[in-house]
Design a protein around this motif. Structure first.
Motif, PDB file in Angstrom:
ATOM      1  N   PRO A 163      14.253  -4.889   2.883  1.00  0.00           N
ATOM      2  CA  PRO A 163      14.953  -3.655   2.606  1.00  0.00           C
ATOM      3  C   PRO A 163      16.306  -4.068   2.712  1.00  0.00           C
ATOM      4  CG  PRO A 163      13.860  -3.421   4.755  1.00  0.00           C
ATOM      5  CD  PRO A 163      13.333  -4.625   4.168  1.00  0.00           C
ATOM      6  N   GLU A 164      17.265  -3.525   1.789  1.00  0.00           N
ATOM      7  CA  GLU A 164      18.572  -3.579   1.908  1.00  0.00           C
ATOM      8  C   GLU A 164      19.028  -2.977   2.904  1.00  0.00           C
ATOM      9  OE1 GLU A 164      22.359  -1.925  -0.665  1.00  0.00           O
ATOM     10  OE2 GLU A 164      20.480  -2.138  -1.691  1.00  0.00           O
ATOM     11  N   ASN A 165      19.983  -3.823   3.446  1.00  0.00           N
ATOM     12  CA  ASN A 165      20.637  -3.755   4.901  1.00  0.00           C
ATOM     13  C   ASN A 165      19.792  -3.492   6.200  1.00  0.00           C
ATOM     14  OD1 ASN A 165      23.175  -3.366   3.769  1.00  0.00           O
ATOM     15  ND2 ASN A 165      23.030  -1.349   2.999  1.00  0.00           N
ATOM     16  N   ALA A 166      18.724  -4.620   6.050  1.00  0.00           N
ATOM     17  CA  ALA A 166      17.886  -4.659   7.097  1.00  0.00           C
ATOM     18  C   ALA A 166      18.509  -4.668   8.422  1.00  0.00           C
ATOM     19  CB  ALA A 166      17.105  -5.795   6.786  1.00  0.00           C
ATOM     20  N   LEU A 167      17.701  -4.211   9.343  1.00  0.00           N
ATOM     21  CA  LEU A 167      18.257  -3.894  10.718  1.00  0.00           C
ATOM     22  C   LEU A 167      18.086  -5.182  11.613  1.00  0.00           C
ATOM     23  CD1 LEU A 167      16.561  -0.628  11.676  1.00  0.00           C
ATOM     24  CD2 LEU A 167      19.173  -1.108  10.877  1.00  0.00           C
ATOM     25  N   GLY A 168      18.873  -5.595  12.681  1.00  0.00           N
ATOM     26  CA  GLY A 168      18.926  -6.607  13.244  1.00  0.00           C
ATOM     27  C   GLY A 168      17.412  -7.196  13.998  1.00  0.00           C
ATOM     28  N   ASN A 169      16.548  -6.086  14.019  1.00  0.00           N
ATOM     29  CA  ASN A 169      15.161  -6.757  14.372  1.00  0.00           C
ATOM     30  C   ASN A 169      14.355  -7.065  13.349  1.00  0.00           C
ATOM     31  OD1 ASN A 169      14.974  -4.072  13.729  1.00  0.00           O
ATOM     32  ND2 ASN A 169      13.642  -3.302  15.359  1.00  0.00           N
ATOM     33  N   THR A 170      14.607  -7.348  12.109  1.00  0.00           N
ATOM     34  CA  THR A 170      13.777  -7.375  10.979  1.00  0.00           C
ATOM     35  C   THR A 170      13.536  -9.072  10.895  1.00  0.00           C
ATOM     36  OG1 THR A 170      15.003  -5.838   9.583  1.00  0.00           O
ATOM     37  CG2 THR A 170      13.645  -7.552   8.444  1.00  0.00           C
ATOM     38  N   LEU A 171      12.128  -9.373  10.744  1.00  0.00           N
ATOM     39  CA  LEU A 171      11.788 -10.819  11.058  1.00  0.00           C
ATOM     40  C   LEU A 171      12.362 -11.695   9.817  1.00  0.00           C
ATOM     41  CD1 LEU A 171       7.797 -10.332  11.289  1.00  0.00           C
ATOM     42  CD2 LEU A 171       9.701 -11.034  13.210  1.00  0.00           C
ATOM     43  N   GLY A 172      12.929 -12.608  10.338  1.00  0.00           N
ATOM     44  CA  GLY A 172      13.575 -13.685   9.438  1.00  0.00           C
ATOM     45  C   GLY A 172      15.065 -13.848   9.755  1.00  0.00           C
TER      46      GLY A 172
END
Length: 145
Positions: free
Chosen positions: A80-89
């Motif tokens: 997703p656009e502007n993913a949060l800091g806990n997004t995998l990758g």
């Protein structure tokens, strides 16, 4: 055996804005190039690759950043656009800075926004995350004396 980490690659849509953002941060633009051909298709596992790249380097000459704009095939978003800091990758790229407040002010002038807030870790560092172009999260750390 690994000799060194050469650079991190980031795919962007607006190469000019991303380059300007990282120049403002203090990276040096080493060069720009258009890249295409069978060899780049084979490396990427894609057909018909045509990209523009900007190679950036930290002032000490050790850390590198490759910004890549895909013309063909079209770049796709895997998160997703502007993913949060806990997004995998891959979430962020961290840079040591000498003046956190001045750095943040300069980046804000280029449209960057703080992800959270500036915080202090013990008596060692002042740190923050800023979101730059393409949603890239850049971590900044100022070592305290």
């Amino acid at each position: 055996m690994i000799e060194r980490m050469d650079h991190v690659g980031v795919v962007v849509d607006d190469l000019e804005a991303a380059t300007a953002f990282f120049v403002e941060l203090g990276l040096v633009l080493e060069g720009e190039a258009a890249v295409e051909g069978r060899w780049v298709d084979r490396v990427n596992g894609l057909d018909g690759v045509r990209v523009d790249i900007a190679m950036m380097r930290t002032p000490d000459g050790h850390g590198g950043l490759e910004l890549t704009k895909f013309h063909t095939p079209t770049a796709v978003s895997a998160e997703p656009e502007n993913a949060l800091g806990n997004t995998l990758g891959l979430r962020s790229v961290m840079f040591a800075v000498d003046d956190l407040d001045a750095t943040v002010a300069g980046l804000r002038a280029r449209g960057a926004e703080l992800v959270g807030e500036v915080a202090q870790y013990q008596d060692s560092y002042r740190l923050c995350y800023v979101r730059g172009p393409e949603g890239i999260i850049v971590a900044l750390a100022e070592q305290l004396s």
